[in-house]
Structure formats: structure tokens, C-alpha cells
Design a protein around this motif. Structure first.
Motif, mmCIF file in Angstrom:
data_model
loop_
_atom_site.group_PDB
_atom_site.id
_atom_site.type_symbol
_atom_site.label_atom_id
_atom_site.label_comp_id
_atom_site.label_asym_id
_atom_site.label_seq_id
_atom_site.Cartn_x
_atom_site.Cartn_y
_atom_site.Cartn_z
ATOM 1 N N MET A 1 0.841 -1.175 0.000
ATOM 2 C CA MET A 1 0.000 0.000 0.000
ATOM 3 C C MET A 1 0.886 1.237 0.000
ATOM 4 S SD MET A 1 -3.352 0.952 0.119
ATOM 5 C CE MET A 1 -3.698 -0.741 -0.200
ATOM 6 N N GLU A 4 1.833 4.123 -5.100
ATOM 7 C CA GLU A 4 1.526 5.248 -5.983
ATOM 8 C C GLU A 4 1.711 6.588 -5.276
ATOM 9 O OE1 GLU A 4 -2.237 4.874 -8.004
ATOM 10 O OE2 GLU A 4 -2.067 2.700 -8.010
ATOM 11 N N GLN A 80 -8.983 -5.235 -0.339
ATOM 12 C CA GLN A 80 -7.930 -4.471 -0.995
ATOM 13 C C GLN A 80 -8.483 -3.487 -2.026
ATOM 14 O OE1 GLN A 80 -4.456 -6.606 -1.834
ATOM 15 N NE2 GLN A 80 -3.353 -4.681 -1.845
ATOM 16 N N TRP A 81 -9.588 -3.791 -2.658
ATOM 17 C CA TRP A 81 -10.198 -2.889 -3.633
ATOM 18 C C TRP A 81 -10.460 -1.515 -3.009
ATOM 19 C CZ3 TRP A 81 -14.776 -0.521 -2.610
ATOM 20 C CH2 TRP A 81 -15.534 -1.046 -1.561
ATOM 21 N N ASP A 84 -7.236 0.417 -2.681
ATOM 22 C CA ASP A 84 -6.828 0.917 -3.997
ATOM 23 C C ASP A 84 -7.624 2.159 -4.380
ATOM 24 O OD1 ASP A 84 -5.045 -1.197 -4.145
ATOM 25 O OD2 ASP A 84 -6.347 -2.423 -5.443
ATOM 26 N N GLU A 85 -8.917 2.143 -4.083
ATOM 27 C CA GLU A 85 -9.775 3.286 -4.391
ATOM 28 C C GLU A 85 -9.368 4.523 -3.589
ATOM 29 O OE1 GLU A 85 -14.397 4.208 -3.612
ATOM 30 O OE2 GLU A 85 -14.002 2.422 -4.815
ATOM 31 N N GLN A 87 -6.449 5.088 -2.253
ATOM 32 C CA GLN A 87 -5.124 5.494 -2.724
ATOM 33 C C GLN A 87 -5.252 6.342 -3.994
ATOM 34 O OE1 GLN A 87 -0.971 3.378 -2.704
ATOM 35 N NE2 GLN A 87 -2.225 2.432 -4.258
ATOM 36 N N ARG A 88 -6.150 5.973 -4.921
ATOM 37 C CA ARG A 88 -6.371 6.778 -6.133
ATOM 38 C C ARG A 88 -6.889 8.172 -5.759
ATOM 39 N NH1 ARG A 88 -8.363 2.030 -8.122
ATOM 40 N NH2 ARG A 88 -10.519 2.695 -7.852
#
Length: 153
Positions: A1, A4, A80-81, A84-85, A87-88
């Protein structure tokens, strides 16, 4: 994590932002201070967070924008989805700050920011009790009703 987020934080530092990094156990925290704002980004195995405060006088925050994975343990594959969201979301916000695309308006009783996010625009504004986040298809719609200008960091 955080894979990005780390490069964006490095670019902020390269652009002259005062970026400090603290590491404790599995948590890495970036702290950025600038003219009238404070930013904290936390990265850990179980989650990520962003806390952005518009605070020109250092005493009374005009606006706080916080997003995080909160109760979700994103180290678990089935959640985890969500990590990821989030983090975006964080990367989009940091990218707008880095590239001067974060916009602000300050009214008598309201402060709001607007920034691009995945082909749309996010407007975050302080309400009487809660901070509200809405997405708009165009910058004009996101800024409707107020006089926005570039956020000076």
C-alpha cells in the motif's frame, strides 16, 4: 500500500514543498506544511489516510478534508479494492496540489476546494456541521456559485 503515493510525495519535495517523513513500526507518515495549510499522509500495511487542513492563521481551520481506509483492513485480499480506491483519491488530490490545479474559495461562512479526479471534479466544502464532498462533470459546475482561484501553497 502506498506505491503510488511515495513518488508523488517525492515530487512535492522536489518542487519545494517542505516534506517530512516519519517512520514508526509499519507506519510511514508524510507531513507537509505550507502557506496556510497542513497535510498529513499516512501509509501502512493495513491502510492509508490523507488529512488536509486549510488553516491560514494556524488557529482556526477553515476546512478539513480527510479520507482514509478507516475500518477496512486493506491487508486482507477481499478488502484491498477499497484501499486501492482510497489510494487513487489521495494521489489525485496530491497531484492537484503539486501541479497547481487545487482551487479554493473563501466565503463569509464557507470555504471550499475543487480538484480534478478521474475525468471529473471534486468539490469539498465545509458545512455547518460536516464537510461535504461532491463530484461534478465539469469545472464550471463544480465552481458554480462561488469565486474560485488557484490555491497558493
Amino acid at each position: 500500500m502506498g506505491s503510488e503515493i511515495d513518488p508523488v510525495m517525492a515530487r512535492l519535495g522536489a518542487r519545494g514543498f517542505d516534506v517530512n517523513v516519519e517512520t514508526e513500526d509499519e507506519l510511514r507518515t508524510y507531513r507537509v506544511s505550507g502557506k496556510g495549510f497542513h497535510l498529513r499522509v499516512g501509509l501502512g500495511r493495513k491502510g492509508v489516510l490523507l488529512d488536509f487542513v486549510v488553516d491560514p492563521d494556524g488557529e482556526s481551520p477553515e476546512l478539513r478534508y480527510s479520507i482514509d481506509t478507516d475500518l477496512y483492513d486493506v491487508s486482507e485480499p477481499r478488502q484491498q479494492w477499497f484501499g486501492d480506491e482510497i489510494q487513487r483519491d489521495i494521489v489525485s488530490f496530491l497531484d492537484a496540489l503539486e501541479n497547481g490545479r487545487l482551487r479554493v474559495t473563501r466565503g463569509r461562512h464557507k470555504t471550499a476546494i475543487v480538484f480534478p479526479y478521474e475525468g471529473k471534479y471534486v468539490r469539498v466544502e465545509r458545512g455547518r456541521v460536516f464537510t461535504r464532498r461532491r463530484e461534478y462533470d465539469s469545472l464550471a459546475d463544480a465552481e458554480a456559485g462561488d469565486q474560485f482561484h488557484p490555491f497558493e501553497a
